[in-house]
Design a protein around this motif. Structure first.
Motif, PDB file in Angstrom:
ATOM      1  N   CYS A 103      -1.758   4.003 -40.571  1.00  0.00           N
ATOM      2  CA  CYS A 103      -2.204   2.806 -39.837  1.00  0.00           C
ATOM      3  C   CYS A 103      -2.744   3.189 -38.469  1.00  0.00           C
ATOM      4  CB  CYS A 103      -1.023   1.848 -39.689  1.00  0.00           C
ATOM      5  SG  CYS A 103      -1.449   0.361 -38.764  1.00  0.00           S
ATOM      6  N   VAL A 104      -3.844   2.553 -38.095  1.00  0.00           N
ATOM      7  CA  VAL A 104      -4.443   2.860 -36.789  1.00  0.00           C
ATOM      8  C   VAL A 104      -3.487   2.547 -35.641  1.00  0.00           C
ATOM      9  CG1 VAL A 104      -6.854   2.536 -37.423  1.00  0.00           C
ATOM     10  CG2 VAL A 104      -5.512   0.566 -36.695  1.00  0.00           C
ATOM     11  N   ALA A 105      -2.567   1.621 -35.872  1.00  0.00           N
ATOM     12  CA  ALA A 105      -1.701   1.196 -34.768  1.00  0.00           C
ATOM     13  C   ALA A 105      -0.436   2.039 -34.674  1.00  0.00           C
ATOM     14  CB  ALA A 105      -1.338  -0.275 -34.929  1.00  0.00           C
ATOM     15  N   ASN A 106      -0.269   2.964 -35.590  1.00  0.00           N
ATOM     16  CA  ASN A 106       0.947   3.774 -35.603  1.00  0.00           C
ATOM     17  C   ASN A 106       1.255   4.302 -34.206  1.00  0.00           C
ATOM     18  OD1 ASN A 106       3.148   5.094 -36.528  1.00  0.00           O
ATOM     19  ND2 ASN A 106       2.034   6.626 -37.754  1.00  0.00           N
ATOM     20  N   GLY A 107       2.428   3.927 -33.714  1.00  0.00           N
ATOM     21  CA  GLY A 107       2.806   4.395 -32.384  1.00  0.00           C
ATOM     22  C   GLY A 107       2.454   3.423 -31.274  1.00  0.00           C
ATOM     23  N   HIS A 108       1.605   2.436 -31.572  1.00  0.00           N
ATOM     24  CA  HIS A 108       1.237   1.459 -30.537  1.00  0.00           C
ATOM     25  C   HIS A 108       1.433   0.040 -31.040  1.00  0.00           C
ATOM     26  CE1 HIS A 108      -0.740   4.973 -28.959  1.00  0.00           C
ATOM     27  NE2 HIS A 108      -1.520   5.013 -30.018  1.00  0.00           N
ATOM     28  N   CYS A 109       2.378  -0.120 -31.943  1.00  0.00           N
ATOM     29  CA  CYS A 109       2.459  -1.389 -32.669  1.00  0.00           C
ATOM     30  C   CYS A 109       3.693  -2.178 -32.254  1.00  0.00           C
ATOM     31  CB  CYS A 109       2.506  -1.080 -34.164  1.00  0.00           C
ATOM     32  SG  CYS A 109       2.934  -2.473 -35.192  1.00  0.00           S
ATOM     33  N   ASP A 110       3.500  -3.448 -31.948  1.00  0.00           N
ATOM     34  CA  ASP A 110       4.634  -4.294 -31.536  1.00  0.00           C
ATOM     35  C   ASP A 110       5.651  -4.483 -32.669  1.00  0.00           C
ATOM     36  OD1 ASP A 110       3.326  -4.513 -29.183  1.00  0.00           O
ATOM     37  OD2 ASP A 110       3.022  -6.693 -29.244  1.00  0.00           O
ATOM     38  N   LEU A 111       5.160  -4.551 -33.880  1.00  0.00           N
ATOM     39  CA  LEU A 111       6.081  -4.746 -35.010  1.00  0.00           C
ATOM     40  C   LEU A 111       6.966  -3.506 -35.166  1.00  0.00           C
ATOM     41  CD1 LEU A 111       7.036  -6.458 -37.396  1.00  0.00           C
ATOM     42  CD2 LEU A 111       5.192  -5.472 -38.765  1.00  0.00           C
ATOM     43  N   ASP A 144      -7.776  -6.031 -40.891  1.00  0.00           N
ATOM     44  CA  ASP A 144      -7.030  -5.506 -42.033  1.00  0.00           C
ATOM     45  C   ASP A 144      -5.843  -6.438 -42.293  1.00  0.00           C
ATOM     46  OD1 ASP A 144      -5.563  -4.190 -43.867  1.00  0.00           O
ATOM     47  OD2 ASP A 144      -5.406  -2.295 -42.766  1.00  0.00           O
ATOM     48  N   HIS A 145      -6.005  -7.319 -43.265  1.00  0.00           N
ATOM     49  CA  HIS A 145      -4.983  -8.347 -43.490  1.00  0.00           C
ATOM     50  C   HIS A 145      -3.656  -7.784 -43.983  1.00  0.00           C
ATOM     51  CE1 HIS A 145      -7.750 -11.603 -42.626  1.00  0.00           C
ATOM     52  NE2 HIS A 145      -8.660 -10.884 -43.249  1.00  0.00           N
ATOM     53  N   ASP A 146      -3.674  -6.560 -44.470  1.00  0.00           N
ATOM     54  CA  ASP A 146      -2.418  -5.935 -44.873  1.00  0.00           C
ATOM     55  C   ASP A 146      -1.435  -5.832 -43.712  1.00  0.00           C
ATOM     56  OD1 ASP A 146      -2.747  -5.480 -47.553  1.00  0.00           O
ATOM     57  OD2 ASP A 146      -3.790  -3.580 -47.278  1.00  0.00           O
ATOM     58  N   ARG A 147      -1.954  -5.774 -42.487  1.00  0.00           N
ATOM     59  CA  ARG A 147      -1.079  -5.556 -41.325  1.00  0.00           C
ATOM     60  C   ARG A 147      -0.855  -6.825 -40.511  1.00  0.00           C
ATOM     61  NH1 ARG A 147      -1.125  -0.932 -43.979  1.00  0.00           N
ATOM     62  NH2 ARG A 147      -2.491   0.696 -43.184  1.00  0.00           N
ATOM     63  N   CYS A 148      -1.430  -7.928 -40.956  1.00  0.00           N
ATOM     64  CA  CYS A 148      -1.361  -9.146 -40.152  1.00  0.00           C
ATOM     65  C   CYS A 148       0.015  -9.802 -40.282  1.00  0.00           C
ATOM     66  CB  CYS A 148      -2.455 -10.108 -40.614  1.00  0.00           C
ATOM     67  SG  CYS A 148      -2.366 -11.705 -39.807  1.00  0.00           S
ATOM     68  N   VAL A 149       0.576 -10.229 -39.168  1.00  0.00           N
ATOM     69  CA  VAL A 149       1.869 -10.921 -39.193  1.00  0.00           C
ATOM     70  C   VAL A 149       1.705 -12.420 -38.931  1.00  0.00           C
ATOM     71  CG1 VAL A 149       3.255  -8.905 -38.623  1.00  0.00           C
ATOM     72  CG2 VAL A 149       2.279 -10.296 -36.780  1.00  0.00           C
ATOM     73  N   LEU A 150       0.465 -12.898 -38.898  1.00  0.00           N
ATOM     74  CA  LEU A 150       0.149 -14.316 -38.721  1.00  0.00           C
ATOM     75  C   LEU A 150       0.731 -14.904 -37.427  1.00  0.00           C
ATOM     76  CD1 LEU A 150       0.569 -15.469 -42.428  1.00  0.00           C
ATOM     77  CD2 LEU A 150      -1.576 -15.316 -41.156  1.00  0.00           C
ATOM     78  N   CYS A 151       0.690 -14.104 -36.369  1.00  0.00           N
ATOM     79  CA  CYS A 151       1.232 -14.579 -35.095  1.00  0.00           C
ATOM     80  C   CYS A 151       0.277 -15.567 -34.417  1.00  0.00           C
ATOM     81  CB  CYS A 151       1.476 -13.400 -34.170  1.00  0.00           C
ATOM     82  SG  CYS A 151      -0.054 -12.586 -33.662  1.00  0.00           S
ATOM     83  N   THR A 152      -0.971 -15.587 -34.860  1.00  0.00           N
ATOM     84  CA  THR A 152      -2.057 -16.441 -34.337  1.00  0.00           C
ATOM     85  C   THR A 152      -2.422 -16.147 -32.874  1.00  0.00           C
ATOM     86  OG1 THR A 152      -0.735 -18.366 -33.620  1.00  0.00           O
ATOM     87  CG2 THR A 152      -1.445 -18.327 -35.923  1.00  0.00           C
ATOM     88  N   CYS A 202      -3.989  -8.518 -30.534  1.00  0.00           N
ATOM     89  CA  CYS A 202      -3.328  -8.378 -31.837  1.00  0.00           C
ATOM     90  C   CYS A 202      -2.164  -7.391 -31.700  1.00  0.00           C
ATOM     91  CB  CYS A 202      -4.324  -7.895 -32.885  1.00  0.00           C
ATOM     92  SG  CYS A 202      -3.556  -7.608 -34.475  1.00  0.00           S
ATOM     93  N   PRO A 203      -0.972  -7.812 -32.100  1.00  0.00           N
ATOM     94  CA  PRO A 203       0.194  -6.948 -31.875  1.00  0.00           C
ATOM     95  C   PRO A 203       0.293  -5.793 -32.861  1.00  0.00           C
ATOM     96  CG  PRO A 203       0.868  -8.964 -32.993  1.00  0.00           C
ATOM     97  CD  PRO A 203      -0.594  -9.123 -32.677  1.00  0.00           C
ATOM     98  N   THR A 204      -0.460  -5.841 -33.911  1.00  0.00           N
ATOM     99  CA  THR A 204      -0.316  -4.828 -34.969  1.00  0.00           C
ATOM    100  C   THR A 204      -1.652  -4.141 -35.222  1.00  0.00           C
ATOM    101  OG1 THR A 204      -0.962  -6.305 -36.751  1.00  0.00           O
ATOM    102  CG2 THR A 204       1.363  -6.338 -36.098  1.00  0.00           C
ATOM    103  N   GLY A 205      -1.723  -3.465 -36.322  1.00  0.00           N
ATOM    104  CA  GLY A 205      -2.964  -2.794 -36.700  1.00  0.00           C
ATOM    105  C   GLY A 205      -3.883  -3.693 -37.489  1.00  0.00           C
ATOM    106  N   ALA A 206      -3.689  -4.997 -37.407  1.00  0.00           N
ATOM    107  CA  ALA A 206      -4.505  -5.901 -38.205  1.00  0.00           C
ATOM    108  C   ALA A 206      -5.928  -6.011 -37.665  1.00  0.00           C
ATOM    109  CB  ALA A 206      -3.861  -7.282 -38.273  1.00  0.00           C
ATOM    110  N   LEU A 207      -6.085  -6.007 -36.351  1.00  0.00           N
ATOM    111  CA  LEU A 207      -7.428  -6.043 -35.769  1.00  0.00           C
ATOM    112  C   LEU A 207      -7.611  -4.761 -34.960  1.00  0.00           C
ATOM    113  CD1 LEU A 207      -7.675  -9.745 -34.481  1.00  0.00           C
ATOM    114  CD2 LEU A 207      -8.244  -8.830 -36.738  1.00  0.00           C
ATOM    115  N   PHE A 208      -8.659  -4.036 -35.258  1.00  0.00           N
ATOM    116  CA  PHE A 208      -8.862  -2.795 -34.505  1.00  0.00           C
ATOM    117  C   PHE A 208     -10.335  -2.469 -34.368  1.00  0.00           C
ATOM    118  CE2 PHE A 208      -9.688  -0.063 -38.197  1.00  0.00           C
ATOM    119  CZ  PHE A 208      -9.036  -0.728 -39.226  1.00  0.00           C
ATOM    120  N   GLU A 209     -10.586  -1.564 -33.423  1.00  0.00           N
ATOM    121  CA  GLU A 209     -11.959  -1.136 -33.205  1.00  0.00           C
ATOM    122  C   GLU A 209     -12.327  -0.093 -34.248  1.00  0.00           C
ATOM    123  OE1 GLU A 209     -12.162   0.127 -29.147  1.00  0.00           O
ATOM    124  OE2 GLU A 209     -11.501  -1.849 -28.449  1.00  0.00           O
TER     125      GLU A 209
END
Ligand code: FMN
Ligand code: SF4
Ligand code: SF4
Ligand code: SF4
Ligand code: SF4
Ligand code: FES
Ligand code: FES
Lengths: 239, 558
Positions: A103-111, A144-152, A202-209
């Motif tokens: 995951c692109v957010a690995n290490g920088h992810c709120d979850l 990437d909807h696989d990583r989305c937690v629907l926090c809005t 976005c707190p997770t890897g759901a939205l990324f550059e």
């Protein structure tokens, strides 16, 4: 400014009238897990991680949407609350496909951070493994909807700060998804200005550059909202 | 329109009705409709026309009369409105309709068969306030409603009572919200009345999403003016000039009749500006829901009326403080509002004399499942489950044994036989782990499996969750899967602990009532029918023979 006094985990504290319990906790140095809350955005009370106990009240209160009131006695860390928080985070991991290693957010992810702080080392619930799509149609960003937690948080930042209201939630129950415009591919969105605010909040890897490899996403600028608001409202350009 | 005109209109209609030989009402509620009521209606009209008796005999459609299982129902009323002779026919098909027309209407000899017995407990045990006129009047004919007393309470309120006096009657009546939670109606009204706001709104909640429930639909399509009158009275008491009825799209007949009713009432200035020549204005608009159960939740409903996604938001602020369009809003259930005209007309003390100490008045129930008289009933609060099921409901068909009564739908629970003598009121039902709910009552016999019932309702909540908060969105999925696993004979004892832990989370941490009460069917069946869960898990057997568990055990043995 009126002030109210209340008891926070047995300690007397004072708070500005109208402040939320979450603000009181933050000011008093009490760490409360949050996910849907982000300083600078409206609160929706959706993730339920910030639940606290209020003495004399049968129902738990979500700290981010509850106003501090004179004489309240708040407990933030009871055994029961900790159990609920762990359950909520475990439910999130079971709900979609979180494979941190790629995951692109690995290490920088709120979850991830939440899981670590709650000491979660395994998930007791059945993984749902939903088949979700990845939207890479935008020239610069990916959803990437696989990583989305629907926090809005993306929905609110785009609506409240950028004023574009590109994101919204479609569907219901486990079938909920954040969508751009009327579920058109992000790249074809007529309303998106490409500002990137949603990616930042976005707190997770759901939205990324784009062009990020696993773990490659640099820490997002969570404080940029405060910066923006100060710049707009107080004309302060400090970071 | 003033009192004299209203009374004259009603009296003229009553007199005209009394001069007819017969008034025939054909139940065209949804139950009878599905059994061919329209054909019965057409047949009767045709026969009366052919006999040249259209002046002497009036034939009209009505709303549900309650005995849906015995449809189509036809009532023949003869003589003056007060003291009319009544004959109620059940199981009427076009052939029977021809006989009714020729023998009863033309020759004056009522049939001896197809008669409902008015002394049957189904009728004798009921007490009708909300459903007083539904099934009798022609809901599309305002005059017939006026003749039955519609809008008399509103006239009385605006011409001789202050808003505070109306509110005081409702408070004195002890009426509690029929939408599920039983919140005192007078208290809610007075909060809205006191709230500061430049505009206020009244919302009538007709979303009725509980599976198997059709109380509100029957009131809306059987007597829409009663609901409109209740709303106007509420508007008068709290200081609102605009009302919305929120009806689900699955109720096209209710929507059609409401539209007609609003138009008719506006024409006579019973709604609109300067009602009964007073200074009181009240308009009602209809909003149609798109079929989401969660849109019955008040904050989601208001979002939906505003044209937004129907998701609940945290309360406070309560609707009474900041509701529709940010203004103080009174939101009440259909049945709650339908009680109000009778309370204003007859006084709060009269209403408070019916029912139990804390639950006043009557309650409408939709009887479904393994009971002889499936249909719609209205009984005083405090009637026992046994009386409802075995007397009014006629007992369980096929000589099978009663197992449980499910009340409150997906938010409620299953009540076992040991509690059959429980008086039905808000507190008693809650004490045994169920709720009054909005009035769905499903009777189950030995062929129903409690694990399967719990699984069904959890599946419903799983589908209907709005998805906003995590405990409900993801927790219902896990609970439903665990129940499926147990039902399929693959459960382990640990799964019961997992279910209980998740139930605790959902109940305590969910944002709105949907998630908070979703575990109730599981908890109540675990409480009263744990042996059934254990049979599925330890013996891989479904005692009722419903679940796959039984079949699986057979396979293993073979
Ligand atoms: C998930 C959910 C669904 C609901 N559905 C309905 C409904 O269909 N009809 C209704 O009157 N109330 C429903 N309610 C209750 C309403 O939120 C509200 O309390 C009620 O309309 C208030 O009216 P009352 O005081 O007259 O009962 C629902 C509540 C929840 C949590
Ligand atoms: S979003 Fe966070 S938790 Fe999910 S896979 Fe990526 S790093 Fe892991
Ligand atoms: S990039 Fe900006 S405008 Fe586009 S969706 Fe994200 S927040 Fe909205
Ligand atoms: S995309 Fe990111 S910000 Fe948007 S809802 Fe999903 S997790 Fe939250
Ligand atoms: S409890 Fe369920 S229905 Fe209610 S807000 Fe949460 S997800 Fe939506
Ligand atoms: S942070 Fe309060 S509910 Fe999410
Ligand atoms: S629909 Fe005819 S009696 Fe209910």
């Amino acid at each position: 400014m009126s002030v109210v006094t209340l008891t926070l985990d047995g300690r007397p504290v004072s708070a500005r009238e109208g402040a939320t319990l979450l603000e009181v906790c933050q000011e008093s140095g009490v760490a409360l897990p949050t996910l849907c809350h982000l300083d600078g955005l409206s609160d929706v009370g959706a993730c339920r991680l910030c639940l606290v106990e209020v003495a004399g009240q049968r129902k738990l209160a979500a700290a981010c949407v509850t106003q501090a009131q004179e004489g309240m006695e708040i407990t933030t860390g009871s055994e029961r609350l900790v159990r609920y928080r762990r359950q909520i985070v475990e439910l999130l991991f079971a709900e979609r496909n979180h494979v941190c290693a790629v995951c692109v957010a690995n290490g920088h992810c709120d979850l991830q951070r939440l899981a670590a702080s709650l000491g979660i080392d395994h998930v007791r619930y059945a993984y749902q493994h939903p088949a979700l799509r990845l939207d890479a149609s935008h020239p610069r960003f990916v959803a990437d909807h696989d990583r989305c937690v629907l926090c809005t948080r993306c929905v609110r930042v785009c609506d409240e700060i950028e004023g574009a209201h590109t994101w919204d939630v479609a569907g219901r129950a486990a079938g909920c998804q954040v969508v751009t415009d009327l579920a058109a591919p992000w790249g074809e969105s007529a309303s998106c200005t490409g500002c990137g605010k949603c990616v930042q909040v976005c707190p997770t890897g759901a939205l990324f550059e784009k062009e990020q490899a696993a773990g490659g996403m640099l820490s997002k600028h969570r404080d940029f909202l405060t910066y923006l608001k100060n710049a707009r409202e107080k004309k302060e350009w400090l970071r | 329109m003033n009192r004299e005109e209203l009374e004259a209109l009603a009296a003229r209609r009553r007199a005209a009705d009394g001069e007819r030989w017969h008034r025939v009402s054909v139940c065209c509620g949804s139950g009878c409709h599905s059994m061919g009521a329209e054909q019965v209606l057409a047949t009767l009209k045709g026969e009366v026309g052919a006999a040249g008796l259209t002046r002497e005999v009036q034939v009209h459609a009505s709303g549900c009369r309650g005995l849906c299982a015995a449809g189509t129902l036809v009532e023949v009323e003869s003589g003056p409105a007060d003291g009319a002779e009544r004959h109620l026919y059940v199981g009427v098909d076009p052939e029977v309709a021809v006989r009714i027309a020729r023998e009863h209407l033309v020759d004056g000899r009522p049939l001896s068969e197809h008669h409902a017995d008015p002394s049957d407990p189904f009728f004798a045990r009921q007490q009708r306030i909300v459903l007083e006129s539904a099934g009798r009047i022609d809901p599309e004919d305002l005059e017939s409603c006026l003749a039955a007393g519609a809008y008399a309470a509103l006239e009385k309120a605006v011409s001789e009572m202050t808003p505070a006096e109306v509110l005081a009657e409702v408070t004195a009546s002890g009426l509690r919200g029929r939408g599920g939670a039983g919140y005192p109606t007078g208290l809610k009204w007075s909060t809205v009345a006191k709230a500061a706001g430049d505009r206020k709104y009244v919302i009538c909640n007709g979303d009725e999403g509980d599976p198997g429930a059709f109380m509100d639909r029957s009131v809306l399509d059987g007597d829409p003016h009663r609901v409109l009158e209740g709303m106007a009275l509420a508007g008068y008491a709290v200081g609102a000039e605009q009302g919305y009825v929120y009806v689900r799209a699955e109720y096209p007949l209710a929507v059609k009749r409401l539209k007609i009713a609003i138009k008719q009432a506006e024409r006579l200035q019973l709604l609109g500006n300067r009602i009964f020549d007073s200074g009181f204005n009240f308009r009602v608009d209809i909003r149609i829901g798109a079929g989401a159960f969660v849109c019955g939740e008040e904050t989601a409903l208001m979002a939906s009326v505003e044209g937004k996604r129907g998701s609940p938001r945290p309360r406070p602020p309560w609707p009474a403080q900041r509701g529709l369009f940010g203004q103080p809003t009174l939101i009440n259930n259909v049945e709650t509002l339908a009680n109000v005209p009778a309370i204003v007309r007859r006084g709060g003390a009269w209403f408070a004399g019916i029912g139990t100490a804390k639950s006043k008045g009557t309650k409408v129930f939709a009887l479904a499942g393994k009971v002889r008289h499936t249909g719609l009933i209205e009984v005083p609060m405090g009637t026992t489950l046994r009386e409802i099921i075995f007397e009014v409901g006629g007992g369980i068909p096929g000589g099978r044994a009663f197992k449980a009564a499910q009340t409150g739908g997906p938010s409620g629970g299953c009540i076992p036989a040991s509690h059959l003598d429980l008086p039905v009121d808000y507190e008693s039902l809650a004490a045994v782990g169920s709720i009054m709910g909005s009035g769905g009552l499903i009777v189950m016999d030995e062929t129903s499996c409690m694990v399967d019932v719990a699984r069904y309702f959890m599946g419903f909540c799983r589908e209907e969750s709005c998805g906003k908060c995590i405990p409900c969105r993801a927790g219902t999925v896990q609970m439903h899967e665990l129940l499926g696993k147990i039902a399929a004979g693959r459960g382990e004892l640990d799964d019961l602990g997992r279910l209980e832990e998740l139930a605790d989370l959902l109940g305590a941490a969910s944002l709105c009532g949907l998630g908070q009460t979703a575990p109730n069917p599981v908890l109540s069946t675990l409480r009263h029918f744990k042996d059934e869960y254990l049979a599925h898990i330890e013996e891989r057997r479904c005692p009722a023979g419903v679940c796959g568990a039984g079949a699986r055990a057979e396979e293993v043995r073979a």
